[in-house]
Design a protein around this motif. Structure first.
Motif, short mmCIF file in Angstrom:
data_model
loop_
_atom_site.label_atom_id
_atom_site.label_comp_id
_atom_site.label_asym_id
_atom_site.label_seq_id
_atom_site.Cartn_x
_atom_site.Cartn_y
_atom_site.Cartn_z
N GLY A 70 0.79 -1.22 0.00
CA GLY A 70 0.00 0.00 0.00
C GLY A 70 0.82 1.27 0.00
O GLY A 70 0.50 2.23 -0.71
N ASP A 71 1.89 1.30 0.78
CA ASP A 71 2.71 2.52 0.84
C ASP A 71 3.40 2.78 -0.49
O ASP A 71 3.61 3.94 -0.86
CB ASP A 71 3.74 2.39 1.97
CG ASP A 71 4.39 3.72 2.29
OD1 ASP A 71 3.68 4.74 2.36
OD2 ASP A 71 5.63 3.75 2.46
N ARG A 79 0.82 4.42 -2.64
CA ARG A 79 0.71 5.83 -2.26
C ARG A 79 1.80 6.66 -2.93
O ARG A 79 1.54 7.75 -3.45
CB ARG A 79 0.81 5.97 -0.73
CG ARG A 79 0.75 7.42 -0.23
CD ARG A 79 1.06 7.52 1.25
NE ARG A 79 2.43 7.11 1.56
CZ ARG A 79 3.49 7.90 1.41
NH1 ARG A 79 3.37 9.13 0.92
NH2 ARG A 79 4.70 7.45 1.74
N ASN A 133 -3.77 -7.29 -2.71
CA ASN A 133 -3.34 -6.63 -1.48
C ASN A 133 -2.17 -7.40 -0.87
O ASN A 133 -2.22 -8.61 -0.69
CB ASN A 133 -4.55 -6.60 -0.52
CG ASN A 133 -4.28 -5.85 0.77
OD1 ASN A 133 -3.23 -5.97 1.38
ND2 ASN A 133 -5.28 -5.10 1.22
N TYR A 148 -0.17 -2.87 3.84
CA TYR A 148 0.28 -1.49 3.60
C TYR A 148 1.77 -1.32 3.88
O TYR A 148 2.47 -0.61 3.17
CB TYR A 148 -0.52 -0.51 4.47
CG TYR A 148 -0.28 0.93 4.10
CD1 TYR A 148 -1.04 1.55 3.12
CD2 TYR A 148 0.72 1.68 4.73
CE1 TYR A 148 -0.82 2.87 2.75
CE2 TYR A 148 0.96 3.00 4.37
CZ TYR A 148 0.18 3.59 3.38
OH TYR A 148 0.41 4.90 3.02
N HIS A 149 2.26 -1.99 4.94
CA HIS A 149 3.64 -1.79 5.37
C HIS A 149 4.52 -3.04 5.17
O HIS A 149 5.60 -3.12 5.75
CB HIS A 149 3.69 -1.38 6.85
CG HIS A 149 3.14 -0.03 7.12
ND1 HIS A 149 1.91 0.17 7.70
CD2 HIS A 149 3.65 1.20 6.89
CE1 HIS A 149 1.68 1.47 7.83
NE2 HIS A 149 2.71 2.12 7.34
N ASP A 160 -3.72 -3.07 8.98
CA ASP A 160 -2.77 -2.77 7.92
C ASP A 160 -3.29 -3.26 6.57
O ASP A 160 -3.11 -2.59 5.54
CB ASP A 160 -1.42 -3.42 8.23
CG ASP A 160 -0.26 -2.68 7.59
OD1 ASP A 160 0.10 -1.59 8.09
OD2 ASP A 160 0.29 -3.18 6.59
N CYS A 194 -4.28 -0.88 3.27
CA CYS A 194 -3.93 -1.11 1.86
C CYS A 194 -5.18 -1.06 0.99
O CYS A 194 -5.16 -0.47 -0.10
CB CYS A 194 -3.21 -2.45 1.71
SG CYS A 194 -2.61 -2.78 0.04
N ILE A 213 -6.08 2.58 0.32
CA ILE A 213 -5.25 3.31 -0.64
C ILE A 213 -5.51 2.82 -2.05
O ILE A 213 -5.45 3.60 -3.02
CB ILE A 213 -3.75 3.18 -0.27
CG1 ILE A 213 -2.95 4.38 -0.84
CG2 ILE A 213 -3.14 1.89 -0.72
CD1 ILE A 213 -3.22 5.69 -0.17
#
Length: 208
Positions: A61-62, A65, A83, A86-87, A102, A106, A109
């Motif tokens: 996810g990051d 972004r 997915n 995110y991290h 988390d 994701c 985003i």
């Protein structure tokens, strides 16, 4: 040490997770983890396009972004997105609530940047606690793999990565490569060879 082929005994322990896709003929499911990353993901997209091949990208996810346009290019090229948290969390070291949050981050985003909803999920490092898997499987397909390229392991040379990938796959295999900074340079050497192997021997790739 890289185990290129996930043993059937391990697959049997976690039958609700998807290790292979039942299919007929010479079909494999090509996947890439950890992108989108400039220089790696766009290279992959170009190589796939040259050979009219399809793949599923499990994105962090990051990274979406930071590189939304590159993530959009995956969709615009008619590939799939899943997915990958995110991290890029390690499930075994993360409690249930934090892990699920988390994953949801994701999702958010992907919706915000791409207008995308996906039921495809792959745990980073293949790590999931039983409690995490139980919750995720209620609403998602947990996609694992049965063939691991080992492209991230530099104790292996390029030939070993290619050989381990091509010799271990069979009909319905889910094959993993990585479009990340660590593997970026190696991808330029091994991915064209791997894809040419598929094309030359009549294999086709499909989406999950």
């Amino acid at each position: 040490m890289v185990i290129h082929k996930v043993p059937s005994t391990i697959q049997a322990v976690f039958p609700k997770r998807e290790w292979k896709i039942p299919t007929e003929g010479k079909t494999v499911f090509l996947t890439f983890d950890d992108g989108p990353v400039p220089g790696a993901t766009d290279f992959v997209l170009n190589e796939l396009a040259k050979r009219n091949q399809q793949a599923t990208f499990f994105v962090v996810g990051d990274n979406v972004r930071k590189h939304a346009n590159l993530a959009k290019a995956i969709i615009q090229s008619a590939h799939q997105i899943g997915n990958h948290t995110y991290h890029h969390l390690k499930g075994w070291k993360t409690d249930l609530e934090a892990y699920l949050q988390d994953v949801e981050l994701c999702d958010q985003i992907l919706e915000e940047k791409l207008g995308l909803q996906t039921k495809l999920f792959r745990p980073p490092y293949g790590q999931l606690r039983p409690s995490q898997a139980k919750e995720l499987l209620k609403t998602r397909r947990v996609i694992m793999w049965d063939v691991l390229s080992g492209d991230y392991d530099f104790d292996l040379n390029d030939e070993q990565v290619i050989k381990g990938s091509t010799e271990k796959m069979d009909s319905g295999s889910i094959v993993v490569f990585h479009d990340q900074e660590k593997t970026q340079e190696r991808l330029t050497r091994i991915l064209p060879t791997f894809l040419d192997y598929l094309v030359d021997r009549g294999w086709k790739t499909e989406l999950l």
